[in-house]
Design an enzyme around this catalytic site. Structure first.
Site, short mmCIF file in Angstrom:
data_model
loop_
_atom_site.label_atom_id
_atom_site.label_comp_id
_atom_site.label_asym_id
_atom_site.label_seq_id
_atom_site.Cartn_x
_atom_site.Cartn_y
_atom_site.Cartn_z
N LEU A 173 0.83 -1.22 0.00
CA LEU A 173 0.00 0.00 0.00
C LEU A 173 0.86 1.26 0.00
CD1 LEU A 173 -2.74 -0.99 2.61
CD2 LEU A 173 -3.05 -0.75 0.15
N GLY A 174 2.02 1.16 0.62
CA GLY A 174 2.88 2.33 0.65
C GLY A 174 4.02 2.12 1.63
N GLY A 181 6.97 4.31 4.24
CA GLY A 181 7.39 5.58 4.82
C GLY A 181 8.71 5.43 5.54
N ALA A 182 9.02 6.42 6.34
CA ALA A 182 10.31 6.45 7.02
C ALA A 182 10.46 5.27 7.97
CB ALA A 182 10.47 7.75 7.77
N VAL A 216 3.83 -0.61 4.43
CA VAL A 216 2.49 -1.05 4.77
C VAL A 216 1.94 -1.92 3.63
CG1 VAL A 216 0.16 -0.34 5.42
CG2 VAL A 216 2.11 1.07 6.07
N LYS A 243 1.76 -3.32 8.85
CA LYS A 243 2.98 -2.50 8.73
C LYS A 243 4.16 -3.27 9.30
CE LYS A 243 4.86 2.07 9.49
NZ LYS A 243 4.56 3.46 9.85
N ASP A 286 2.59 14.94 12.69
CA ASP A 286 2.96 14.92 11.27
C ASP A 286 1.72 15.01 10.37
OD1 ASP A 286 4.56 14.83 9.08
OD2 ASP A 286 5.13 12.72 9.28
#
Lengths: 332, 245
Positions: free
Chosen positions: A36-37, A39-40, A44, A57, A148
């Site tokens: 799905l994506g 990040g830092a 996920v 995640k 954030d």
């Protein structure tokens, strides 16, 4: 102490569609559907659990995963209807040569924040921001700050359309220093405040979120001191013009709470749609539908006003005639 | 646990050392003395040599810290992130040592079930927020760094903004190397925050040599002296020094 990972060559845990993973502690099985994506702090995936689709995640670094789980657990205790995704499970995935901590949460379906507004029309920006401020208010009430806040961490869920947040990585207890931030949305970056977790920090980000709607590519700071530069950008865009005062107050930390900012936003949106009732015929089916509804509403109010004026006139004339008649009777 | 101090040395450089002792060895020494060494390698357009990158990573690794290679314009966010991450990592290391003592060798946080891990992480987060922090910043000012210094300046002010939001106290010192007469040169002595660093880098001579090893050595000497001075009037300290960090 083992040096776990220098950031520059962080090992990622790559999972593949249809891969099955079973947690080391709780033994729940998950089947990976797709990514799905990332990040830092990790990647996920959409996964299939025993009870349906979930978001999973996974990361290399157990510290950040554990921190996020702590935040999510905290909210699952106090949760009313969803401040964020619900938390389901936390576990470790063991491979031959490594341990990858992961956690499992609700899979929220929806559209990305900026494209949603771009495709459906400017009026959605105000509406979604008002919704968001309400959620933020509830979050602040229980002593947390989002941190954030940015479009990538928001999603517009369907039926009814509602803004929801996805990533709890930046959530910080009130009074501490913000855990994670993105420069464009950070008041510290613009030289307009500290990085202490307080409601004002999030409200600054809300102002920037609106600016981001008008400047999807964002921009960097230049030499001029923060607020002048930012307000200059606001004045260049018609989309932002009605909200200029709210955005400025958000920058200056003038709002006592998210609720105060929400009220002002609401007032503007209400006034604004009245002013524009005559120039509403743009393309796009969704937009046309909403506009037509809004237009019909405006027409009705106008008609109603007309009818009421008529009633008053009739009553006035009636009273006048009555007085004349009474005078005539007395004269007799 | 009583309030204590975390000590970090933050090295900002754009290349390889070419004079004096091996910086990797000196970083290992720093770690033994309870000082974490973080290194940020600043590049312009991938101009940093493979050798330079390897050295940056090796120094941080043996110094118990974190390394990161960044473009000059991304410096601000990186500097604060590396500093914070290294703090958490250091505390995490201490907590792991405690766990090993209680549960036996070879056990650490990752060997606990996720629920217990969560409780420990709360403690780690809490300490990261409240412990005092001393950051000795060492900036490479050899000739090639000249055009990156404005960015360094901005990043350090930004670091100060970030750390000021913590509950614990912070102290910074800013030194550059190579110095005019000695290995390192004082730019700003210990201070709770950098309000403005305008002009801080003005009076520096930029030279071709990069004596990274001797510079860390000298920095350690300053940190050690300060620890001694402070140690006499504060006897109860968070024992990171003996923790073998």
């Amino acid at each position: 102490m083992k040096m776990r990972d220098s950031i520059s060559k962080k090992q990622e845990c790559k999972l593949f569609p249809n891969q099955r993973i079973i947690g080391r502690w709780h033994r729940h099985p998950y089947r990976i559907v797709r990514e799905l994506g990332y990040g830092a702090t990790g990647t996920v995936y959409l996964a299939e659990s025993e009870s349906g689709p979930v978001a999973l995640k996974i990361a290399r670094d157990s510290m950040s995963i554990t921190s996020e789980v702590n935040v999510m657990r905290h909210f699952s205790k106090v949760q009313g209807p969803s401040l964020g995704p619900c938390f389901y499970d936390v576990d470790d995935y063991l491979t031959k040569d490594a341990v990858f901590p992961f956690y499992v949460m609700e899979y929220i379906q929806g559209e990305s924040f900026l494209p949603f507004i771009r495709d459906r029309g400017a009026e959605w920006m105000g509406v979604l921001v008002v919704q968001l401020l309400n959620e933020l208010y509830r979050l602040h009430q229980i002593g947390w700050v989002f941190g954030d806040l940015k479009p990538e961490n928001l999603l517009v869920a369907d039926s009814p359309y509602r803004v929801r947040w996805l990533d709890v990585g930046g959530m910080t207890r009130h009074g501490r220093s913000i855990k994670e931030y993105t420069e464009f949305f950070d008041r510290g970056y613009w030289g307009l405040g500290s990085r202490k977790a307080e409601p004002g920090y999030d409200l600054f980000s809300v102002s920037m979120l609106m600016i981001n709607c008008a400047y999807p590519a964002r921009f960097e700071k230049n030499g001029t001191p923060g607020i002048g530069h930012l307000m200059g950008k606001v004045r260049q865009k018609q989309l932002l013009a009605p909200y200029e005062a709210v955005i400025l107050n958000g920058f200056q930390g003038k709002y006592q709470s998210a609720l105060a900012m929400r009220t002002e936003m609401l007032n503007i949106i209400q006034d604004n749609s009245f002013n524009r009732k005559n120039k509403m015929n743009r393309a796009g089916s969704a937009k046309v539908a909403t506009n037509r509804r809004a237009y019909r509403k405006n027409v009705t109010t106008a008609k109603e006003k007309h009818r009421w004026t008529g009633v008053y006139e009739t009553m006035l004339i009636g009273t006048f005639l009555l007085i004349l008649y009474i005078l005539y009777l007395f004269g007799q | 646990m009583s309030k204590g101090t975390l000590r970090q040395l933050l090295l900002l450089t754009d290349g390889c050392s070419n004079s004096g002792e091996d910086p990797v060895a000196i970083a290992a020494l720093a770690k033994e003395e309870g000082v974490t060494v973080n290194v940020i390698g600043i590049v312009n357009d991938g101009e940093m040599s493979e050798h330079g990158i390897t050295e940056v990573e090796a120094i941080a690794k043996s110094g118990g810290g974190i390394s990161q290679i960044v473009y000059a314009r991304q410096l601000s966010q990186t500097v604060q992130m590396v500093t914070r991450k290294a703090m958490t990592q250091t505390i995490h290391g201490v907590v792991n040592r405690e766990i090993a003592q209680i549960l036996g060798e070879e056990k650490e946080m990752e060997d606990l079930e996720p629920e217990k891990r969560g409780q420990l992480m709360e403690v780690v987060d809490e300490l990261g927020e409240t412990l005092d922090l001393e950051v000795f910043i060492l900036v490479d000012t050899s000739a090639s760094m000249k055009n990156k210094l404005p960015m360094v300046q901005e990043a350090l002010v930004d670091l100060s903004v970030s750390l000021r939001s913590r509950t614990g106290n912070n102290e910074f010192a800013l030194y550059s190397f190579p110095g005019k007469r000695s290995d390192i040169e004082k730019l700003i002595s210990w201070t709770p925050h950098f309000d403005s660093l305008a002009g801080a880098f003005k009076k520096m001579s930029t030279s071709g040599v990069t004596p990274t090893g001797p510079a860390i050595q000298e920095a350690l000497r300053f940190i050690r002296n300060r620890m001694k001075k402070r140690g006499t009037d504060e006897d109860e300290r968070f024992d990171l020094e003996e923790a073998g960090m």
